[in-house]
Write a protein that holds these residues in place. Structure first.
Motif, PDB file in Angstrom:
ATOM      1  N   CYS A  57       0.804  -1.186  -0.104  1.00  0.00           N
ATOM      2  CA  CYS A  57       0.000   0.170  -0.011  1.00  0.00           C
ATOM      3  C   CYS A  57       0.920   1.347  -0.149  1.00  0.00           C
ATOM      4  O   CYS A  57       0.400   2.207  -0.526  1.00  0.00           O
ATOM      5  N   ASP A  58       1.912   1.167   0.719  1.00  0.00           N
ATOM      6  CA  ASP A  58       2.948   2.398   0.671  1.00  0.00           C
ATOM      7  C   ASP A  58       3.381   2.526  -0.772  1.00  0.00           C
ATOM      8  O   ASP A  58       3.574   3.499  -1.403  1.00  0.00           O
ATOM      9  N   GLY A  61       0.976   4.176  -2.929  1.00  0.00           N
ATOM     10  CA  GLY A  61       0.834   5.632  -2.579  1.00  0.00           C
ATOM     11  C   GLY A  61       1.819   6.387  -3.250  1.00  0.00           C
ATOM     12  O   GLY A  61       1.642   7.442  -3.726  1.00  0.00           O
ATOM     13  N   TYR A  64       0.831   6.506  -6.879  1.00  0.00           N
ATOM     14  CA  TYR A  64      -0.173   7.566  -6.853  1.00  0.00           C
ATOM     15  C   TYR A  64       0.455   9.001  -7.179  1.00  0.00           C
ATOM     16  O   TYR A  64      -0.171   9.633  -8.200  1.00  0.00           O
ATOM     17  N   ALA A  80      -4.804   4.708  -5.826  1.00  0.00           N
ATOM     18  CA  ALA A  80      -5.385   5.352  -4.647  1.00  0.00           C
ATOM     19  C   ALA A  80      -6.572   4.343  -4.145  1.00  0.00           C
ATOM     20  O   ALA A  80      -6.653   4.099  -3.194  1.00  0.00           O
ATOM     21  N   TRP A  99      -7.729   6.878   1.354  1.00  0.00           N
ATOM     22  CA  TRP A  99      -7.366   6.884  -0.058  1.00  0.00           C
ATOM     23  C   TRP A  99      -8.273   6.846  -0.835  1.00  0.00           C
ATOM     24  O   TRP A  99      -8.331   7.234  -2.003  1.00  0.00           O
TER      25      TRP A  99
END
Length: 543
Positions: A57-58, A61, A64, A80, A99
């Motif tokens: 997930c990092d 990000g 994104y 996101a 998010w």
């Protein structure tokens, strides 16, 4: 800049589902210099599929922001969105919602009819489905499907149809719902869907099939999920759930030793990395296998561990308590579980346990109420499995009510269905009840044949507790056939001169339950007193 050859190797490995290699190459390229936003998204996906959801997930990000810097609002919104969905599914609602909000803002900067707007219809639809707000769920999934079909986005089409099928099943439209799920699965097994959506589809379809008691489909799609996982040796998410589903399928088919081994592998896989939400569910299934094997101490420990991890240990723990003679605790537990089930599909899974436990407690009236509701559910749900469950439970209650002839026919239908479904344990349990029905009708030879058939199956399965119980039942004479195993124990103790309090202490029951058993005994055997019950016990060699 990153080495182009390293990036290319990472892309090739990614396309071939070699997640560890893809991660190593793309991570190396990322360390050596800036890589494109699309490669960051690939690195994030590989990271997630290796079981590092938080790290993935990092990276999403970072992807994104890279997409935003490149002026690609839709790419940013997609990253996101998936970061939000992964965080929501792993118990981080605030971060996940944040998010999703970023995804909406990025999407608003892109085309008004962009494909990401279809994806953003999914979170509210999922929430509505979980709340059983079916009209809102249908609206959200239909909106997503329209966008997915317009843009020919196969991932979005699959997720939208998955939601529509699940919603139709929730509405009781099982045939229409499972037809949609089959259509989605056809695309997944053909390799049309990318990995994370494919894993979501597999696990959701199997879960829905189990909720609507379509175990034939659950078995078929579990086998397909197994093949899918085996094609990706590095895969961590979905594999533990796959193993747990395989363990359950094996248990229903009577492969208990293999089922326990598979459940152990599921627990091991879901324990590392920690925090995987399916671990409690897998441990509960392990407890269920141990319970039917008669491993009561290990089963109880597993139920407790599942509970510690947030998975309700009922109704399995209540069934264990009933077998241990702790019927008051068992009754309280299944009633609590039934209240918690509400009017959802879980209710149909709890009601059979309510019937079994209340019959063990001698409360035939409560068992009749539960079985009537179970039969009503089975009548409106198109499920062969649930029909067999209901018929078995109805037959058990009819037998307890003294309607042995009716019970015999009902149980015969249940047994036939269990055999067609290839579920040997439930078929054998039904044969035990059929033996009791024949005995109550005075046909001891037929009773012994049914009990002997059940005894053979229990022996083959390794069901020690059931085997002990059926062997004791087979030794009884026809005169005791109208009594349950617990009632025979009570008669024996009455014949030794024990009071209700002493009987309650010895059998770990309440005095109220003992009094109810005695009332049932007097009614079934047409006996006027404890002295007559004592004479009956001596006459039928119960001591």
């Amino acid at each position: 800049m990153a080495d182009a050859e390293v990036v290319d190797r990472g892309r090739v490995a990614f396309s071939r589902a070699r997640w560890a290699e893809a991660y190593d190459q793309l991570a190396a390229a990322d360390r050596d210099g800036h890589i494109a936003a699309a490669d960051l998204a690939r690195l994030a996906t590989a990271t997630v599929l290796l079981g590092e959801e938080a790290k993935g997930c990092d990276t999403l990000g970072r992807a994104y922001h890279a997409y935003l810097d490149a002026g690609d609002a839709e790419g940013a919104a997609s990253c996101a969105f998936w970061a939000g969905m992964l965080l929501l599914s792993h118990g981080h609602p605030e971060q996940g919602a944040g998010w999703i909000a970023k995804a909406r803002r990025a999407a608003d900067e892109g085309p008004a009819d962009g494909v990401v707007h279809g994806y953003l219809s999914l979170p509210s639809a999922i929430q509505a489905l979980r709340a059983r707000d079916f009209p809102r769920a249908l609206e959200g999934y239909s909106a997503a499907l329209e966008v997915g079909e317009r843009w020919h986005d196969l991932d979005l089409v699959a997720l939208a149809r998955l939601g529509l099928g699940s919603t139709r099943v929730g509405l009781g439209e099982v045939t229409a719902g499972t037809a949609l799920l089959d259509e989605v699965m056809a695309g997944v097994t053909a390799g049309e869907i990318s990995q994370i959506p494919a894993g979501i589809v597999y696990c959701t379809v199997i879960h829905v099939c189990r909720e609507c008691y379509d175990f034939r489909r659950a078995r078929e799609w579990t086998a397909a999920l197994t093949r899918w996982c085996e094609q990706q040796p590095d895969l961590v998410p979905f594999r533990g759930e796959c193993l747990a589903n395989r363990a359950y399928v094996m248990m229903t088919q009577g492969d208990w030793a293999d089922a326990l081994a598979e459940a152990d592998r599921a627990v091991e896989r879901l324990s590392d990395p920690p925090g995987q939400p399916e671990l409690g569910w897998a441990i509960y299934h392990r407890a269920e296998i141990l319970r039917v094997l008669g491993e009561d101490v290990d089963a109880e420990e597993a139920y407790r561990r599942a509970n510690q991890l947030g998975w309700d240990p009922q109704p399995g723990l209540a069934l264990l308590r009933a077998r241990q003679g702790r019927t008051e605790e068992a009754v309280t537990a299944v009633r609590r579980a039934l209240d918690a089930a509400g009017q959802g599909p879980v209710r149909g899974a709890v009601l059979p346990a309510v019937v079994e436990v209340t019959l063990a407690a001698g409360d035939v009236t409560a068992a009749r109420q539960a079985v009537d509701e179970l039969a009503e559910i089975a009548g409106r749900v198109d499920s062969t499995w649930l029909s067999a469950v209901a018929a078995q439970a109805v037959g058990a209650v009819q037998l307890a009510e003294g309607a042995a002839d009716d019970a015999r026919g009902t149980l015969r239908r249940a047994w036939t269905t269990w055999r067609e479904l290839a579920v040997p344990y439930e078929a054998a349990r039904t044969r035990v009840l059929m033996g009791q029905a024949y005995r109550a009708l005075g046909d001891e030879e037929a009773a012994q044949l049914e009990l002997d058939g059940a005894r053979w199956t229990f022996s083959q399965l390794g069901a020690r507790s059931d085997l002990t119980a059926v062997e004791a039942l087979a030794r009884r004479t026809a005169g005791t056939g109208r009594l349950t195993a617990r009632e025979v124990e009570v008669v024996r103790l009455v014949a030794t001169g024990r009071t209700n309090r002493a009987i309650a202490t010895e059998l770990f029951l309440s005095e109220k339950t003992v009094a109810r058993h005695l009332s049932n005994i007097f009614t079934k055997l047409d006996l006027p007193s404890r002295a007559a019950a004592t004479a009956y016990a001596y006459e039928h060699h119960l001591l």
